[in-house]
Design a protein around this motif. Structure first.
Motif, PDB file in Angstrom:
ATOM      1  N   LEU A 117       0.947  -1.223  -0.007  1.00 56.28           N
ATOM      2  CA  LEU A 117      -0.020   0.004   0.123  1.00 56.28           C
ATOM      3  C   LEU A 117       1.028   1.055   0.077  1.00 56.28           C
ATOM      4  CD1 LEU A 117      -2.785  -1.189   2.675  1.00 56.28           C
ATOM      5  CD2 LEU A 117      -2.774  -1.042   0.103  1.00 56.28           C
ATOM      6  N   LEU A 122      -0.518   4.799  -1.546  1.00 50.76           N
ATOM      7  CA  LEU A 122      -1.899   4.997  -1.136  1.00 50.76           C
ATOM      8  C   LEU A 122      -1.938   5.407   0.152  1.00 50.76           C
ATOM      9  CD1 LEU A 122      -3.197   1.591  -2.592  1.00 50.76           C
ATOM     10  CD2 LEU A 122      -2.706   3.549  -3.731  1.00 50.76           C
ATOM     11  N   ASN A 146      -5.274   6.950   0.935  1.00 48.26           N
ATOM     12  CA  ASN A 146      -5.839   7.791   0.076  1.00 48.26           C
ATOM     13  C   ASN A 146      -7.404   7.667  -0.233  1.00 48.26           C
ATOM     14  OD1 ASN A 146      -6.202   9.264  -2.441  1.00 48.26           O
ATOM     15  ND2 ASN A 146      -4.098   9.049  -2.874  1.00 48.26           N
ATOM     16  N   SER A 149      -8.361   5.401  -2.755  1.00 48.61           N
ATOM     17  CA  SER A 149      -8.008   3.991  -2.417  1.00 48.61           C
ATOM     18  C   SER A 149      -8.838   3.371  -1.382  1.00 48.61           C
ATOM     19  CB  SER A 149      -6.595   3.813  -2.323  1.00 48.61           C
ATOM     20  OG  SER A 149      -5.712   4.427  -3.113  1.00 48.61           O
ATOM     21  N   GLN A 152     -10.823  -0.028  -2.254  1.00 47.39           N
ATOM     22  CA  GLN A 152     -10.128  -1.352  -2.652  1.00 47.39           C
ATOM     23  C   GLN A 152     -10.625  -2.393  -1.751  1.00 47.39           C
ATOM     24  OE1 GLN A 152      -6.089  -1.354  -3.087  1.00 47.39           O
ATOM     25  NE2 GLN A 152      -6.012   0.434  -4.485  1.00 47.39           N
TER      26      GLN A 152
END
Length: 206
Positions: A117, A122, A146, A149, A152
């Motif tokens: 990550l 991220l 972030n 992200s 995800q």
């Protein structure tokens, strides 16, 4: 950067301990796999020398946190220069790595995943992208995922898994905002009880 690409369970078997290298909830199946050591001679117990015990302890901690030898030695040198107990300083320096903080906050299932990550940019620290897993987190630093992200699957899956894990009392985490910060520095009780840091200090003190 060099890293171990082989079977992760093999490392846990070598230390005869779950090193938290595999994602998912720990269960008895992992324990059984660790206890099954193909090719290991169990006919008699071999008494390890003091040096061997110290070396095994160092290797165990390096593997838990995913740190290479040169980096680990540098942490020891830095810990030795700090005020207070060298062994506690060493553990604190390692615990305050950004990849470990991401793992502790529950945004990744393993520290290796936390490194991914961070390397993929991220993770933000004080609203700035940090792509160095060894970055040292300080009090008042805001660590967050972030916004682009947060949806995800691996991050959401990690949150679901880690909700069942004991929360770290030395940090405040808001999983809805995907961010957190340190309430205080971790003390010895906050860190793994199955680590004998004195053995590591004894090894490097020679």
């Amino acid at each position: 950067m060099a890293k171990f690409l082989g079977p992760k369970l093999k490392l846990s078997r070598r230390e005869n301990l779950d090193l938290y290298l595999k994602s998912g909830i720990r269960d008895i199946s992992l324990k059984c796999n660790i206890e099954k050591l193909p090719g290991q001679i169990n006919s008699r117990k071999v008494r390890l020398s003091d040096y061997a015990l110290q070396l095994r302890e160092k290797q165990k901690v390096k593997r838990i946190y995913g740190i290479l030898e040169k980096q680990f030695r540098n942490y020891y040198k830095k810990a030795k220069k700090l005020k207070g107990n060298t062994s506690i300083n060493l553990l604190q320096l390692i615990e305050l790595r950004l990849d470990n903080i991401i793992y502790r906050m529950g945004f990744s299932s393993t520290r290796a995943e936390a490194k991914q990550l961070i390397n993929h940019k991220l993770v933000l620290v004080n609203n700035k992208i940090v792509n160095v897993p060894s970055y040292q987190i300080m009090l008042n630093d805001i660590v967050k995922i972030n916004e682009k992200s947060i949806n995800q699957k691996r991050i959401k899956l990690s949150l679901n898994i880690n909700n069942k894990r004991i929360k770290s009392k030395w940090m405040n985490v808001d999983h809805k905002l995907f961010q957190g910060y340190l309430l205080r520095l971790p003390n010895r009780l906050d860190i793994y009880s199955n680590i004998n840091e004195q053995l590591i200090i004894g090894l490097y003190s020679k």
